[in-house]
Design a protein around this motif. Structure first.
Motif, PDB file in Angstrom:
ATOM      1  N   UNK A  81       3.137  -2.952  -8.310  1.00  0.00           N
ATOM      2  CA  UNK A  81       4.567  -2.722  -8.018  1.00  0.00           C
ATOM      3  C   UNK A  81       4.912  -2.978  -6.553  1.00  0.00           C
ATOM      4  N   UNK A  82       3.994  -2.595  -5.667  1.00  0.00           N
ATOM      5  CA  UNK A  82       4.232  -2.818  -4.248  1.00  0.00           C
ATOM      6  C   UNK A  82       4.246  -4.287  -3.890  1.00  0.00           C
ATOM      7  N   UNK A  83       3.349  -5.046  -4.477  1.00  0.00           N
ATOM      8  CA  UNK A  83       3.323  -6.479  -4.223  1.00  0.00           C
ATOM      9  C   UNK A  83       4.601  -7.149  -4.717  1.00  0.00           C
ATOM     10  N   UNK A  84       5.093  -6.705  -5.876  1.00  0.00           N
ATOM     11  CA  UNK A  84       6.330  -7.268  -6.410  1.00  0.00           C
ATOM     12  C   UNK A  84       7.508  -6.978  -5.483  1.00  0.00           C
ATOM     13  N   UNK A  85       7.614  -5.715  -5.023  1.00  0.00           N
ATOM     14  CA  UNK A  85       8.694  -5.349  -4.103  1.00  0.00           C
ATOM     15  C   UNK A  85       8.567  -6.117  -2.792  1.00  0.00           C
ATOM     16  N   UNK A  86       7.347  -6.264  -2.310  1.00  0.00           N
ATOM     17  CA  UNK A  86       7.068  -6.974  -1.051  1.00  0.00           C
ATOM     18  C   UNK A  86       7.572  -8.419  -1.135  1.00  0.00           C
ATOM     19  N   UNK A  87       7.245  -9.076  -2.240  1.00  0.00           N
ATOM     20  CA  UNK A  87       7.664 -10.462  -2.408  1.00  0.00           C
ATOM     21  C   UNK A  87       9.171 -10.572  -2.624  1.00  0.00           C
ATOM     22  N   UNK A  88       9.738  -9.652  -3.414  1.00  0.00           N
ATOM     23  CA  UNK A  88      11.191  -9.686  -3.654  1.00  0.00           C
ATOM     24  C   UNK A  88      11.966  -9.452  -2.357  1.00  0.00           C
ATOM     25  N   UNK A  89      11.468  -8.521  -1.528  1.00  0.00           N
ATOM     26  CA  UNK A  89      12.156  -8.219  -0.273  1.00  0.00           C
ATOM     27  C   UNK A  89      12.146  -9.414   0.673  1.00  0.00           C
ATOM     28  N   UNK A  90      11.136 -10.258   0.558  1.00  0.00           N
ATOM     29  CA  UNK A  90      11.034 -11.416   1.451  1.00  0.00           C
ATOM     30  C   UNK A  90      12.013 -12.520   1.085  1.00  0.00           C
ATOM     31  N   UNK A  91      12.562 -12.479  -0.142  1.00  0.00           N
ATOM     32  CA  UNK A  91      13.376 -13.595  -0.617  1.00  0.00           C
ATOM     33  C   UNK A  91      14.610 -13.828   0.242  1.00  0.00           C
ATOM     34  N   UNK A 147       0.825  -1.203   0.000  1.00  0.00           N
ATOM     35  CA  UNK A 147       0.000   0.000   0.000  1.00  0.00           C
ATOM     36  C   UNK A 147       0.857   1.250   0.000  1.00  0.00           C
ATOM     37  N   UNK A 148       1.944   1.239   0.775  1.00  0.00           N
ATOM     38  CA  UNK A 148       2.825   2.400   0.822  1.00  0.00           C
ATOM     39  C   UNK A 148       3.472   2.688  -0.517  1.00  0.00           C
ATOM     40  N   UNK A 149       3.945   1.639  -1.201  1.00  0.00           N
ATOM     41  CA  UNK A 149       4.572   1.825  -2.514  1.00  0.00           C
ATOM     42  C   UNK A 149       3.545   2.342  -3.521  1.00  0.00           C
ATOM     43  N   UNK A 150       2.332   1.825  -3.465  1.00  0.00           N
ATOM     44  CA  UNK A 150       1.285   2.299  -4.372  1.00  0.00           C
ATOM     45  C   UNK A 150       1.013   3.780  -4.152  1.00  0.00           C
ATOM     46  N   UNK A 151       1.002   4.207  -2.898  1.00  0.00           N
ATOM     47  CA  UNK A 151       0.788   5.619  -2.597  1.00  0.00           C
ATOM     48  C   UNK A 151       1.956   6.467  -3.088  1.00  0.00           C
ATOM     49  N   UNK A 152       3.181   5.971  -2.868  1.00  0.00           N
ATOM     50  CA  UNK A 152       4.383   6.726  -3.259  1.00  0.00           C
ATOM     51  C   UNK A 152       4.429   6.962  -4.765  1.00  0.00           C
ATOM     52  N   UNK A 153       4.090   5.929  -5.540  1.00  0.00           N
ATOM     53  CA  UNK A 153       4.187   6.033  -6.996  1.00  0.00           C
ATOM     54  C   UNK A 153       2.848   6.383  -7.653  1.00  0.00           C
ATOM     55  N   UNK A 154       1.820   6.626  -6.837  1.00  0.00           N
ATOM     56  CA  UNK A 154       0.493   6.944  -7.373  1.00  0.00           C
ATOM     57  C   UNK A 154       0.062   5.876  -8.383  1.00  0.00           C
ATOM     58  N   UNK A 155       0.213   4.612  -7.973  1.00  0.00           N
ATOM     59  CA  UNK A 155      -0.075   3.497  -8.877  1.00  0.00           C
ATOM     60  C   UNK A 155      -0.967   2.488  -8.173  1.00  0.00           C
ATOM     61  N   UNK A 156      -1.213   1.359  -8.848  1.00  0.00           N
ATOM     62  CA  UNK A 156      -1.974   0.285  -8.208  1.00  0.00           C
ATOM     63  C   UNK A 156      -1.039  -0.523  -7.314  1.00  0.00           C
ATOM     64  N   UNK A 157      -1.549  -1.630  -6.786  1.00  0.00           N
ATOM     65  CA  UNK A 157      -0.797  -2.403  -5.808  1.00  0.00           C
ATOM     66  C   UNK A 157       0.273  -3.306  -6.429  1.00  0.00           C
ATOM     67  N   UNK A 181       3.872   8.799   2.639  1.00  0.00           N
ATOM     68  CA  UNK A 181       3.388   7.725   1.771  1.00  0.00           C
ATOM     69  C   UNK A 181       2.932   6.490   2.546  1.00  0.00           C
ATOM     70  N   UNK A 182       3.141   6.474   3.853  1.00  0.00           N
ATOM     71  CA  UNK A 182       2.782   5.301   4.666  1.00  0.00           C
ATOM     72  C   UNK A 182       1.398   5.425   5.293  1.00  0.00           C
ATOM     73  N   UNK A 183       0.660   6.449   4.925  1.00  0.00           N
ATOM     74  CA  UNK A 183      -0.656   6.668   5.531  1.00  0.00           C
ATOM     75  C   UNK A 183      -1.522   5.414   5.391  1.00  0.00           C
ATOM     76  N   UNK A 184      -2.161   5.017   6.490  1.00  0.00           N
ATOM     77  CA  UNK A 184      -2.982   3.817   6.486  1.00  0.00           C
ATOM     78  C   UNK A 184      -2.215   2.547   6.782  1.00  0.00           C
ATOM     79  N   UNK A 185      -0.918   2.671   7.042  1.00  0.00           N
ATOM     80  CA  UNK A 185      -0.083   1.512   7.378  1.00  0.00           C
ATOM     81  C   UNK A 185       0.629   1.793   8.702  1.00  0.00           C
ATOM     82  N   UNK A 186       1.186   0.760   9.351  1.00  0.00           N
ATOM     83  CA  UNK A 186       1.904   0.983  10.611  1.00  0.00           C
ATOM     84  C   UNK A 186       3.396   1.269  10.424  1.00  0.00           C
ATOM     85  N   UNK A 187       3.840   1.606   9.213  1.00  0.00           N
ATOM     86  CA  UNK A 187       5.276   1.696   8.941  1.00  0.00           C
ATOM     87  C   UNK A 187       5.957   2.743   9.819  1.00  0.00           C
ATOM     88  N   UNK A 188       5.395   3.948   9.905  1.00  0.00           N
ATOM     89  CA  UNK A 188       6.017   4.990  10.731  1.00  0.00           C
ATOM     90  C   UNK A 188       6.003   4.571  12.205  1.00  0.00           C
TER      91      UNK A 188
END
Length: 387
Positions: A78-88, A66-76, A356-363
């Motif tokens: 790119x964020x899902x891809x980064x989320x999965x790649x980061x978990x590797x 959600x944060x990445x989608x907000x940052x890039x003003x895009x759908x989910x 860009x983290x609004x709505x998430x617990x990141x901060x």
């Protein structure tokens, strides 16, 4: 077989709950993450260990898409891809080092924990259970880190029930007497609510507004005012002259985030400004991978992206203060704060730009992690965030 499948499913479900609760952004819940090593140990196969690691990590970092989608003003996507790649890296390390052999398991887990602390795996070493050390052993410093490491190793042995009882006792005692890190004398952090415009609006009027904000926040003897990451935008000679002139005749010193841009890319930095001049004193060691730090660009003969200064400037001296700066992403990983603590700083300064983290617990997670480290080493702490 059905019982084994049920046990495996429950282990994976438990890892998801542990990740979400432990990394919900509440500092006193960080020790919940200590259940992860137990679930990893109890996995019946290497595949189940991989699913347990994935469930924990993905649940702990669920706000990223959600944060990445907000940052890039895009759908989910790119964020899902980064989320999965980061978990590797997290999943890969814990899968490869998993073992059935109880005699070597503590050392295997120690190796996994260390690998997720330092680069290259530590670059995405979020949600590390060792972060809970400051909650379990506030004020213990390096001895607390040793005790927590021994505890993590003990959690993957047959003695884990006794270890968890002992750690739970420390947790309950700490929660009963918990106090937040102190604010150093004459320091004040300023939180802003300027959203995406901070760092992008580099007009002189924005600088004048920030100067007015700084002067309006000086109270009770505060001399050191901290502004968030990117507050000054792209740092230019014009902006420098404006700030120095505005602070002349005062005893105010401002520490603020900025970007220093050149033909090859940019540095995410912190700058100290007073009436006597300005000093670029910190270059970020680990910018956000993907959105800021893009190491593949030089290989493609492209410029741009933020530079990573991995082990540079762990502390800086400003006037008579030894400062450990942590910018945004550095508050989520381990080695920057550990490296800084090796030099025994006087104060930790944590700045971020989390609009860009609004709505998430990141901060909230950034704050909780930094607060836990500050309490472990008993260091004063100054926060400054933009939302």
């Amino acid at each position: 077989m059905r019982l084994e499948h049920l046990q495996s499913a429950l282990s994976i479900a438990a890892s998801i709950i542990v990740g979400m609760v432990g990394w919900s952004g509440h500092v006193l819940l960080l020790p919940v993450a200590l259940a992860f090593p137990i679930l990893w140990m109890l996995a019946r196969t290497r595949l189940i260990a991989a699913f347990v690691a994935a469930g924990y990590f993905l649940a702990a970092s669920w706000g990223l898409p959600q944060g990445v989608a907000t940052f890039y003003f895009s759908d989910l996507r790119p964020g899902l891809l980064l989320w999965l790649c980061a978990s590797l890296s997290f999943v890969g390390v814990h899968t490869i080092l998993w073992t059935r052999r109880s005699c070597t398991r503590p050392f295997r887990y120690l190796a996994a924990a260390v690998l997720m602390t330092i680069p290259p795996f530590g670059i995405t070493g979020w949600a590390h259970p060792i972060t809970a050390t400051g909650v379990l052993f506030p004020g213990w410093g390096w001895w607390g880190l040793v005790a927590a490491t021994a505890g993590l190793m003990g959690l993957v042995t047959r003695a884990w029930p006794a270890v968890i009882i002992a750690l739970a006792g420390f947790w309950l005692w700490s929660a009963a007497i918990w106090t937040e890190p102190t604010l150093p004398e004459a320091w004040q952090g300023v939180d802003l609510e300027l959203g995406a415009s901070l760092g992008r609006d580099i007009s002189l009027q924005r600088h004048r507004d920030l100067i007015a904000t700084v002067k309006g926040r000086v109270s009770g003897g505060s001399r050191w005012i901290v502004l968030p990451e990117s507050a000054l935008g792209s740092w230019t000679p014009t902006a420098e002259r404006l700030w120095i002139k505005a602070l002349q005749g005062t005893d105010i010193s401002v520490i603020a985030g900025a970007a220093v841009v050149d033909s090859g890319g940019y540095d995410n930095v912190m700058i100290a400004i007073s009436g006597g001049g300005a000093q670029l004193f910190y270059r970020e060691r680990m910018p956000v991978p993907g959105s800021m730090w893009q190491p593949w660009r030089p290989m493609l003969a492209q410029s741009g992206g933020a530079r990573a200064h991995f082990f540079a400037n762990p502390i800086v001296t400003i006037a008579d203060h030894r400062v450990a700066p942590l910018i945004c992403y550095e508050q989520l990983i381990i080695w920057p704060v550990i490296q800084s603590m090796l030099y025994d700083p006087d104060v930790i300064v944590a700045a971020g730009n989390g609009w860009w983290t609004k709505g998430t617990p990141i901060v909230a997670i950034q704050r909780a992690s930094t607060e836990a480290w500050a309490r472990l080493f008993d260091k004063p702490l100054v926060f400054s965030f933009n939302t």
